[in-house]
Design an enzyme around this catalytic site. Sequence first.
Site, PDB file in Angstrom:
ATOM      1  N   ARG A  50     -21.866 -29.166  16.975  1.00  0.00           N
ATOM      2  CA  ARG A  50     -22.109 -29.160  15.530  1.00  0.00           C
ATOM      3  C   ARG A  50     -22.151 -27.717  14.988  1.00  0.00           C
ATOM      4  NH1 ARG A  50     -25.464 -26.871  11.900  1.00  0.00           N
ATOM      5  NH2 ARG A  50     -27.161 -27.021  13.405  1.00  0.00           N
ATOM      6  N   ASP A  51     -23.213 -26.998  15.305  1.00  0.00           N
ATOM      7  CA  ASP A  51     -23.351 -25.629  14.785  1.00  0.00           C
ATOM      8  C   ASP A  51     -22.230 -24.741  15.317  1.00  0.00           C
ATOM      9  OD1 ASP A  51     -24.566 -23.667  13.324  1.00  0.00           O
ATOM     10  OD2 ASP A  51     -26.397 -23.561  14.496  1.00  0.00           O
ATOM     11  N   HIS A 242     -34.495 -21.598  17.189  1.00  0.00           N
ATOM     12  CA  HIS A 242     -33.036 -21.700  17.029  1.00  0.00           C
ATOM     13  C   HIS A 242     -32.537 -20.300  16.647  1.00  0.00           C
ATOM     14  CE1 HIS A 242     -29.419 -24.031  15.384  1.00  0.00           C
ATOM     15  NE2 HIS A 242     -29.272 -22.851  14.805  1.00  0.00           N
ATOM     16  N   HIS A 244     -29.750 -17.175  16.364  1.00  0.00           N
ATOM     17  CA  HIS A 244     -28.393 -16.627  16.359  1.00  0.00           C
ATOM     18  C   HIS A 244     -28.492 -15.211  16.922  1.00  0.00           C
ATOM     19  CE1 HIS A 244     -26.195 -19.761  13.963  1.00  0.00           C
ATOM     20  NE2 HIS A 244     -27.451 -20.147  13.853  1.00  0.00           N
ATOM     21  N   CYS A 275     -23.108 -20.347  10.532  1.00  0.00           N
ATOM     22  CA  CYS A 275     -23.192 -21.247   9.376  1.00  0.00           C
ATOM     23  C   CYS A 275     -22.218 -20.765   8.296  1.00  0.00           C
ATOM     24  CB  CYS A 275     -24.620 -21.249   8.828  1.00  0.00           C
ATOM     25  SG  CYS A 275     -24.777 -22.185   7.313  1.00  0.00           S
ATOM     26  N   ASN A 284     -24.399 -18.601  17.787  1.00  0.00           N
ATOM     27  CA  ASN A 284     -25.724 -18.961  18.284  1.00  0.00           C
ATOM     28  C   ASN A 284     -25.915 -18.271  19.628  1.00  0.00           C
ATOM     29  OD1 ASN A 284     -24.768 -21.355  16.589  1.00  0.00           O
ATOM     30  ND2 ASN A 284     -26.911 -21.836  16.893  1.00  0.00           N
TER      31      ASN A 284
END
Length: 338
Positions: A50-51, A242, A244, A275, A284
């Site tokens: 996803r990300d 989470h 990056h 994003c 990430n």
Amino acid sequence: MSGLSVATRFLTPARFVRAFSTTPLARKSIDATTSPSSRPSVKIVEVGPRDGLQNEKELLSTKIKVLLINRLTDAGLPVVESTSFVSPKWVPQMVDATQVMNLITRKPGVSYPVLTPNLKGLEAAIAAGAEEVAIFGAASESFSMRNINCSIAESLTRFEAVAVAAKAAGLRIRGYVSCVAGCPYEGTIAPQAVADVAKALLDMGCYEISLGDTIGVGRPKEIQSMLDAVARVVPVEQLAIHCHDTYGQALANIYASLEAGVRVVDSSVSGLGGCPYAKGSSGNVATEDVVYMLEGNGFSTGVDLDKLINVGAWITAKLGRENGSRVARAMLAKRRNQ
Ligand SMILES: CC(C)(COP(=O)([O-])OP(=O)([O-])OC[C@H]1O[C@@H](n2cnc3c(N)ncnc32)[C@H](O)[C@@H]1OP(=O)([O-])[O-])[C@@H](O)C(=O)NCCC(=O)NCCSC(=O)C[C@@](C)(O)CC(=O)[O-]
């Protein structure tokens, strides 16, 4: 090095973080000598499909996305965030969310959460058989507007409706707060702003709140201050970090979070990611790097690092990208030389 005191030079990473901690969260001792059977476990939430993919300009085939998810679960990842039920006008890469969910091989015991910004997304996710959804807010007004086209207050009203409907359908709900250490449009974000959104998501019934350093600007002490504020209103057992890696701080920030008691880490295979609505949000933190660090520091992840490295090498080749995991690059070079 020469400017450091003798005592400081001999601090291990764990002691270094403790020595410079002034914040009230009790720091947990991390002992690399703990025997394998009694190792504390850390849950890794793999966000690559996803990300990791949402920012890719070229549409990747559904088949490759499905294979990626299946191969990640084969490598032992317990949670693989699989796709987003968002507007394809906003994030074109996620246009095949329903097909992806219909085609993956669901392993017992593995969770496959999907992002749902509103009721429309939730309805589509339920129709595609999702059992877990994630609502995603931000601690920055400007980022909220750019990412989901509404203010923080409006987003919470929307999420409340999603949460009520998701719970009624028997789904688990995860929450995200973005920009916890800084915003690409507003700069510094106050820890209390993060805590307020995290608490609101908890009150809606999220079982876990993931704190996103969306543009990777945070440093360990800032992350700890932010965690201190959030942990006053959300139990630390329900927090995830989470990171990056834009500024190269991700592993240090994860380590600082572990010391603060966080035991859930989001990461993306081979460091894919970013994003579309956060300028400067590069990849990430790489799952391979996180697994290597955790397993070498007394934690167990249940992930097979060799298999994971194969998945990362495969997907970066498919995307024509350099592998963003330093551990993978080192271990692949070692394999070639053997
Ligand atoms: C929230 C909206 C939809 C508001 O967007 P909007 O334009 O305000 O929505 P709208 O309700 O006015 O609808 C506009 C159009 O989108 C459609 N639509 C509306 N909703 C959906 C839906 N769910 N699925 C599919 N289609 C949808 C809707 O039907 C309509 O279609 P039209 O009539 O024009 O043909 C939009 O802003 C959006 O989709 N944003 C998603 C952005 C996104 O996915 N960002 C990346 C994820 S967040 C992130 O990466 C950070 C994180 C989580 O990783 C943590 C971190 O790192 O910090």
